[in-house]
Design a protein around this motif. Structure first.
Motif, PDB file in Angstrom:
ATOM      1  N   VAL A  41       0.863  -1.181   0.000  1.00 32.30           N
ATOM      2  CA  VAL A  41       0.000   0.000   0.000  1.00 32.30           C
ATOM      3  C   VAL A  41       0.897   1.227   0.000  1.00 32.30           C
ATOM      4  N   ALA A  51      10.158   1.293   1.343  1.00 36.67           N
ATOM      5  CA  ALA A  51       8.985   0.825   2.087  1.00 36.67           C
ATOM      6  C   ALA A  51       7.706   0.836   1.249  1.00 36.67           C
ATOM      7  N   THR A  62      -3.738   5.002  -2.249  1.00 37.40           N
ATOM      8  CA  THR A  62      -4.845   5.329  -1.341  1.00 37.40           C
ATOM      9  C   THR A  62      -5.518   6.660  -1.697  1.00 37.40           C
ATOM     10  N   PRO A 104       5.326  15.698  11.015  1.00 45.40           N
ATOM     11  CA  PRO A 104       6.695  15.487  10.526  1.00 45.40           C
ATOM     12  C   PRO A 104       7.156  16.706   9.727  1.00 45.40           C
ATOM     13  N   ALA A 114       1.740   8.283   7.540  1.00 48.13           N
ATOM     14  CA  ALA A 114       2.211   8.806   8.836  1.00 48.13           C
ATOM     15  C   ALA A 114       1.963   7.787   9.953  1.00 48.13           C
ATOM     16  N   ALA A 116       1.625   4.467   9.481  1.00 47.39           N
ATOM     17  CA  ALA A 116       2.438   3.272   9.215  1.00 47.39           C
ATOM     18  C   ALA A 116       3.903   3.499   9.586  1.00 47.39           C
ATOM     19  N   HIS A 120       7.177  11.165  13.942  1.00 50.68           N
ATOM     20  CA  HIS A 120       7.440  12.073  15.050  1.00 50.68           C
ATOM     21  C   HIS A 120       7.703  13.459  14.472  1.00 50.68           C
ATOM     22  N   VAL A 171      -4.636   0.662   6.298  1.00 52.50           N
ATOM     23  CA  VAL A 171      -5.392   1.602   7.136  1.00 52.50           C
ATOM     24  C   VAL A 171      -6.319   2.378   6.208  1.00 52.50           C
TER      25      VAL A 171
HETATM   26  C1  LIG Z   1      10.720  16.072   3.417  1.00 55.39           C
HETATM   27  C2  LIG Z   1      10.368  14.956   4.363  1.00 55.39           C
HETATM   28  C3  LIG Z   1      10.438  15.190   5.729  1.00 55.39           C
HETATM   29  C4  LIG Z   1      10.114  14.159   6.619  1.00 55.39           C
HETATM   30  N1  LIG Z   1      10.160  14.419   7.954  1.00 55.39           N
HETATM   31  C5  LIG Z   1       9.825  13.446   8.836  1.00 55.39           C
HETATM   32  C6  LIG Z   1       9.800  13.707  10.230  1.00 55.39           C
HETATM   33  O1  LIG Z   1      10.089  14.820  10.668  1.00 55.39           O
HETATM   34  N2  LIG Z   1       9.431  12.699  11.071  1.00 55.39           N
HETATM   35  C7  LIG Z   1       9.077  11.458  10.594  1.00 55.39           C
HETATM   36  O2  LIG Z   1       8.733  10.596  11.399  1.00 55.39           O
HETATM   37  N3  LIG Z   1       9.083  11.188   9.269  1.00 55.39           N
HETATM   38  C8  LIG Z   1       9.447  12.158   8.391  1.00 55.39           C
HETATM   39  N4  LIG Z   1       9.451  11.885   7.049  1.00 55.39           N
HETATM   40  C9  LIG Z   1       9.140  10.514   6.598  1.00 55.39           C
HETATM   41  C10 LIG Z   1       7.678  10.352   6.241  1.00 55.39           C
HETATM   42  O3  LIG Z   1       6.859  10.931   7.225  1.00 55.39           O
HETATM   43  C11 LIG Z   1       7.337   8.860   6.140  1.00 55.39           C
HETATM   44  O4  LIG Z   1       8.151   8.240   5.192  1.00 55.39           O
HETATM   45  C12 LIG Z   1       5.876   8.615   5.784  1.00 55.39           C
HETATM   46  O5  LIG Z   1       5.613   7.232   5.933  1.00 55.39           O
HETATM   47  C13 LIG Z   1       5.550   9.012   4.359  1.00 55.39           C
HETATM   48  O6  LIG Z   1       4.151   8.946   4.158  1.00 55.39           O
HETATM   49  P1  LIG Z   1       3.572   8.620   2.708  1.00 55.39           P
HETATM   50  O7  LIG Z   1       2.127   8.932   2.692  1.00 55.39           O
HETATM   51  O8  LIG Z   1       4.405   9.273   1.683  1.00 55.39           O
HETATM   52  O9  LIG Z   1       3.773   7.060   2.693  1.00 55.39           O
HETATM   53  P2  LIG Z   1       4.502   6.137   1.605  1.00 55.39           P
HETATM   54  O10 LIG Z   1       5.898   6.591   1.416  1.00 55.39           O
HETATM   55  O11 LIG Z   1       3.643   6.007   0.429  1.00 55.39           O
HETATM   56  O12 LIG Z   1       4.511   4.784   2.456  1.00 55.39           O
HETATM   57  C14 LIG Z   1       5.264   4.702   3.649  1.00 55.39           C
HETATM   58  C15 LIG Z   1       4.902   3.426   4.393  1.00 55.39           C
HETATM   59  O13 LIG Z   1       3.556   3.552   4.838  1.00 55.39           O
HETATM   60  C16 LIG Z   1       2.773   2.464   4.356  1.00 55.39           C
HETATM   61  N5  LIG Z   1       1.437   3.000   4.110  1.00 55.39           N
HETATM   62  C17 LIG Z   1       1.080   4.071   3.371  1.00 55.39           C
HETATM   63  N6  LIG Z   1      -0.248   4.245   3.422  1.00 55.39           N
HETATM   64  C18 LIG Z   1      -0.749   3.260   4.191  1.00 55.39           C
HETATM   65  C19 LIG Z   1      -2.070   2.885   4.596  1.00 55.39           C
HETATM   66  N7  LIG Z   1      -3.159   3.574   4.224  1.00 55.39           N
HETATM   67  N8  LIG Z   1      -2.202   1.789   5.381  1.00 55.39           N
HETATM   68  C20 LIG Z   1      -1.129   1.066   5.795  1.00 55.39           C
HETATM   69  N9  LIG Z   1       0.128   1.382   5.442  1.00 55.39           N
HETATM   70  C21 LIG Z   1       0.322   2.465   4.650  1.00 55.39           C
HETATM   71  C22 LIG Z   1       3.498   2.006   3.091  1.00 55.39           C
HETATM   72  O14 LIG Z   1       3.211   0.657   2.793  1.00 55.39           O
HETATM   73  C23 LIG Z   1       4.960   2.200   3.505  1.00 55.39           C
HETATM   74  O15 LIG Z   1       5.403   1.122   4.279  1.00 55.39           O
HETATM   75  C24 LIG Z   1       9.736  12.882   6.134  1.00 55.39           C
HETATM   76  C25 LIG Z   1       9.664  12.657   4.755  1.00 55.39           C
HETATM   77  C26 LIG Z   1       9.972  13.693   3.875  1.00 55.39           C
HETATM   78  C27 LIG Z   1       9.876  13.439   2.406  1.00 55.39           C
END
Ligand SMILES: Cc1cc2nc3c(=O)[nH]c(=O)nc-3n(C[C@H](O)[C@H](O)[C@H](O)COP(=O)(O)OP(=O)(O)OC[C@H]3O[C@@H](n4cnc5c(N)ncnc54)[C@H](O)[C@@H]3O)c2cc1C
Length: 482
Positions: A41, A51, A62, A104, A114, A116, A120, A171
């Motif tokens: 997902v 990931a 999603t 974040p 966030a 998954a 923080h 989720v």
């Molecule tokens: C510029 C930048 C700054 C950041 N700063 C921080 C920070 O300060 N603190 C911090 O903790 N992280 C930070 N991150 C990391 C980011 O918050 C995580 O990588 C987050 O998981 C990304 O969310 P996404 O929607 O892009 O998920 P994706 O990258 O699409 O997926 C991330 C993970 O979540 C899972 N996932 C996604 N959607 C779902 C769902 N609906 N149900 C179950 N699983 C799901 C995916 O399978 C994968 O394992 C930062 C990232 C960036 C790019």
């Protein structure tokens, strides 16, 4: 539709079958009919590592789960679809005078992503991670169907899902707890000449939010010098600047709406697999000399400013990187990697070691960010892959070098650093990872076996998977996709 997806840092590409399920029934059907490569997902695709990639398998987006409900002022909660971004949520809550307690560094990630990653913010000592602010979540899993999970009613599956990297199921919805805001913060930047002074200053600011940008190029006695930015909420019902409260919240709402613009194409464009049009051919803007000059200028500017506090919009204080759309392209066509480590209090020596090791290897970080971490949410002991542990977290961005001796040196340096982090009782972030050695996993994540047991109950056949899962063997020997 078969397309090449990439990670946020543009360092990886994974051909995948991309689908966009709409409602509960479609998600259930997808999990029932998954083939041998399983299902990943994917939210906004803002993970730095693998990931949200599934080479040769199905990736489910999603985007159809993007609705945000009205704020329930009585309970201080909001019910949101997991595909909504944090900026989407703030665009609704801020004008009503509410914010998310944990955010974040970007508003472009989805609520599902966030959760998954149990994200923080810069206020971890005060607010912990997002898992501490979830009233309930709706999960669809291969063995459990559609279930509502709460931290008290179902701690095992709840905490396995929070920080569970999408490996327990999908989720669909989340009810998040909010907190009141006047929409403004009192912020200050303090230039600190050494790493010790940075650490000391961060340690003094446990109440609000605090983050340090470190000059990854300065060495010798100035190793780890940096700028500590603190922010304390003001305004709102009990704050000191309540007259600005409503106008401030409206301004922040507008700023949040601006942040709803799609993230940089390679990060979120599920699907296209096309390179960004204006991608530079080499990381000219981030060459070592350019970064060194920019770092010196940033440090000097903060020192000249003398730490004087100023009133800024909450939104502006939260997501500075979102103001630079497409910045990963500055690293050139090989992209970059991020190594994010956490170590307990008393192990600050590892922070200096990390900076020195990268400098000695000829790969000083283009960006280095240090934060303090507090306690995890109560209940985590049920089994989690959540990253934060009490102490310090340092995130280091390094351009991916061309294949050759430089790349080998970088790989060895990071392997040695992982060993030092594990020996110090620390860990590296899995959602940022693209290269950790699997043998360090259990040492870094002592809740691994309990997490595996919960994940196996929700998904006994390993339908939910990802390149990260396969690379690190997250589910353990014998478990694997279908
Ligand atoms: C510029 C930048 C700054 C950041 N700063 C921080 C920070 O300060 N603190 C911090 O903790 N992280 C930070 N991150 C990391 C980011 O918050 C995580 O990588 C987050 O998981 C990304 O969310 P996404 O929607 O892009 O998920 P994706 O990258 O699409 O997926 C991330 C993970 O979540 C899972 N996932 C996604 N959607 C779902 C769902 N609906 N149900 C179950 N699983 C799901 C995916 O399978 C994968 O394992 C930062 C990232 C960036 C790019």
């Amino acid at each position: 539709m078969a397309v090449a997806l990439s990670n946020f840092t543009r360092s990886l590409a994974a051909p995948s079958e991309v689908v966009r399920p709409a409602g509960e029934a479609e998600w259930l059907r997808l999990l029932e009919r998954a083939d041998g490569r399983g299902v990943t997902v994917r939210g906004a695709g803002a993970s730095y590592g693998d990931a949200a990639l599934n080479s040769g398998g199905t990736v489910a987006l999603t985007g159809a789960l993007r609705d945000v409900g009205e704020v329930d002022g009585g309970s201080g909660t909001v019910d949101v679809g997991a595909g909504a971004t944090l900026a989407d949520v703030l665009a609704v809550t801020l004008p009503a005078g509410w914010t998310l307690p944990v955010l974040p560094g970007t508003g472009r990630v989805t609520v599902g992503g966030a959760v998954a990653a149990d994200v923080h913010g810069k206020n971890h000592p005060a607010r912990s991670s997002i898992g501490a602010h979830i009233e309930s979540l709706v999960l669809v899993s291969p063995a459990g169907g559609v279930r509502t999970l709460t931290p008290d009613g179902s701690p095992g599956p709840f905490w396995a899902t929070v920080g569970g990297l999408g490996l327990t199921g999908v989720v669909l919805r989340v009810r998040l707890r909010l907190e009141r805001t006047g929409g403004w913060v009192r912020s200050a930047d303090r230039a600190e000449p050494t790493l010790d002074r940075v650490v000391e200053e961060l340690g003094r600011n446990d109440a609000g939010s605090a983050v340090a940008w470190l000059d990854g190029h300065s060495g010798g006695p100035a190793l780890g010098r940096g700028v500590v930015t603190t922010a304390v909420p003001v305004g709102g019902p009990t704050g000191e600047a309540s007259a600005t409260g409503r106008a401030g919240a409206r301004a922040v709402g507008r700023a949040a709406a601006r942040a709803r613009r799609p993230a940089p194409r390679a990060a979120t464009a599920p699907g296209t697999g096309r390179p960004a049009r204006r991608r530079p051919r080499s990381p000219l803007l981030l060459s070592a000399s350019a970064v060194r000059v920019a770092n010196a200028a940033r440090f000097a500017a903060a020192r000249a400013h003398g730490g004087r506090p100023r009133l800024v919009e909450l939104r502006r204080s939260l997501f500075p990187l979102d103001a630079l759309p497409g910045w990963p392209a500055l690293y050139g066509r090989r992209g970059f990697l991020q190594h994010q480590l956490a170590v307990p209090p008393g192990q600050e020596g590892v922070l200096a070691l990390a900076l020195r090791a990268l400098q000695d290897a000829g790969h000083p970080p283009a960006l280095a960010v240090l934060k303090r971490l507090g306690a995890p949410p109560a209940g985590h002991e049920a089994g989690t892959l959540s990253f934060p542990l009490p102490g310090w977290t340092l995130a280091l961005d390094v351009a991916v070098p061309p294949a050759g001796p430089g790349a080998v040196r970088l790989a060895r340096t990071l392997d040695d650093l992982d060993q030092a982090v594990a020996a110090a009782g620390g860990r590296t972030s899995l959602v940022k990872d693209s290269r950790l050695r699997p043998d360090l996993l259990r040492r870094m994540y002592p809740g691994l076996d309990r997490w595996r047991a919960e994940a196996a109950r929700l998904d006994p056949d390993g339908v939910m998977t990802s390149d990260l899962d396969r690379r690190l063997g997250l589910r353990g020997a014998g478990a694997g996709p279908c």
